[in-house]
Scaffold this active site. Sequence first.
Site, PDB file in Angstrom:
ATOM      1  N   ASP A 242     -13.977   3.108  10.258  1.00 24.01           N
ATOM      2  CA  ASP A 242     -14.372   3.133   8.841  1.00 24.01           C
ATOM      3  C   ASP A 242     -14.685   1.723   8.356  1.00 24.01           C
ATOM      4  O   ASP A 242     -14.253   1.317   7.287  1.00 24.01           O
ATOM      5  CB  ASP A 242     -13.254   3.771   7.999  1.00 24.01           C
ATOM      6  CG  ASP A 242     -13.745   4.161   6.608  1.00 24.01           C
ATOM      7  OD1 ASP A 242     -14.969   4.235   6.403  1.00 24.01           O
ATOM      8  OD2 ASP A 242     -12.903   4.379   5.719  1.00 24.01           O
TER       9      ASP A 242
ATOM     10  N   LYS B 232       0.853  -1.189   0.000  1.00 22.12           N
ATOM     11  CA  LYS B 232       0.000   0.000   0.000  1.00 22.12           C
ATOM     12  C   LYS B 232       0.887   1.236   0.000  1.00 22.12           C
ATOM     13  O   LYS B 232       1.585   1.525   0.968  1.00 22.12           O
ATOM     14  CB  LYS B 232      -0.919  -0.013   1.228  1.00 22.12           C
ATOM     15  CG  LYS B 232      -1.874   1.162   1.295  1.00 22.12           C
ATOM     16  CD  LYS B 232      -2.926   0.966   2.382  1.00 22.12           C
ATOM     17  CE  LYS B 232      -3.866  -0.163   2.030  1.00 22.12           C
ATOM     18  NZ  LYS B 232      -4.989  -0.294   2.977  1.00 22.12           N
TER      19      LYS B 232
END
Length: 620
Positions: free
Chosen positions: A481, A390
């Site tokens: 989230d 990432k």
Amino acid sequence: MFPRVILKGTMIKKSQQKKRTSPSNYKERFFVLDTQDLKYSERRPGKKPMLKGCIELSRIKCVEMVCSDSPIPCSYKYPFQIFHDSHYLYIFAPDNDTRQRWVRALKEETKNNNLVTKYHTNFWMDGKWRCCQQTEKLAAGCHIYDPVCYASKKPLPQLPDPEREVQELGQRMVIALQDHKPLGDDDLPLQKDQEYVLINSSRPDWWIIEDDQGNTGFVPSIYVAEKSGKNFERFVWYNKNITRGEAEELLMKEGKEGAFMVRDSRQAGVYTVSVFTKAPGSNGEKNPRVKHYQIRQREEKEPAFYLAEKYLFSTIPELIHYHQHNAAGLITRLRHPISQGGGFSQDIADLSKEEWEVDPDELTLGQEIGSGQFGLVLEGRWREMKVAVKMIREQCMSDEEFKEEARIMMRLSHCKLVQLYGVCTQRSPMCLVFELMKNGCLSNYLRTKKGHLSQDLMLRMCLDVTEGMAYLESSNFIHRDLGARNCLVSENNEVKVSDFGMTRFVLDDQYTSSQCSKFPVKWSAPEVIRYSKYSSKSDVWSFGVLMWEVYSEGRLPYENRSNGEVVESLNAGLRLLKPRLAPDAVYLLMEWCWKERPDDRPSFAALFYELNSLLTCEPK
């Protein structure tokens, strides 16, 4: 050395002496779990308890809940099992929380034993296993046994000596900084913001308090603060004898965004928060400096302490605890407490390069496999292993925030969380190296497999997520989230939770969800939308929406409504309708997650139990 007591309490034991079950087979016993044995005794009025059994922990091969569809013929209705040597012991707890606590503690103490690979989910009754119908009592189990995933990897804290003399200190009051669930019978539960009478504070780690019902017990001292607001020398962020100039020199030397301390002001009895920031100045350029905020106090009423007028607290530790999670009027969140000796507290020590840092020469980057608010995700290879890399988009978060997030994620390890292998800070952009999940994000996977998802698979997906979230919950960690977009699917359809906590560190003007809103309103609990108040219970709300996504095969919740219309609907008490594929029992769990009051919502541990019951007990 005497063994340490971990848990004790009254439960019901099922006798193994008779072939057929009857009410006379169920006997009340007093159980004591210590670091060596599990003992149970018969209590006799006016006499010393009689020891009826003792199981060495080293001989235990399996500890697990029992899921039964048969009536339970005793007053306690929550069974669990212990398989030791060649014997099964069935114990019935008075409630699910008690059962969960005992199962977690026993699993933690026996996880390194010679354990079974599979276990039976139901009872041995009438000469056969009710779960798989095998007629041999020692037949191999029918369900994979996991000794770690259902139990927190965090060790239980040392219990204080319950026999110590309680010192009466008068009506000193404390306020709970956060919730606390008892780990033993001598503990007292805490409810955030509730007041308690302080009975004994002679030990640095455990205090004795009394609740409004007259119950007394031990609580971790770091979870409470004295209501006087002035007794906080035990906190790492307090520096008593330090001047303004010395504070500035120390904080500038550290140079970490959000590094802070609380110190005495020149005026006696007044305190100042000094915090370092690199926030841009009026010209838009970085402007490293130390800001000082005096902690003010209103005399006429409570709560009294504040840094920003809108946010008032009964104690200074409460105030600091809040601003460690929310800037709320300050130039930056209070991220890193600095001790007078210099440096951070032990909890947030710098990453060890030997342990966490990935050598960029060992990391090979491949094709793009995804993207998000943090940057691209590439397939890669590291040490002959396929990984997901990432890339952190520049200006998305600061270097220090990136490292802080990596520290947190490296400390969290669970089979239902996407595992972080390491970080690479020696190249630009910086990146995180994760285990590779072949089938990508859950939301895309659901849409791709639409029409081909079995009820069993959908239930298992939800169960996987609750298992990972229950671990985060037990670690006092909030995701913030949660949604199908932030869960990943492995090659064998196992679902793992990803991106836990990262949104805390994204700059406000950079964070947009996959639906391009300021934040993911359609997954957010009412208290998040109204007050930006996050908790494990706001994660539970989001999980209810995730379940809806699974049983809707990847549809966007409230797909024909704007964020404003969604907020209006929630305020009016409306909720998402039952998906066509969702059984009534599953939709009831969704509705439980969407209760208006956070306290009315279940814990992830409770959700895991309910989903697991549906998976193992109900006919397919």
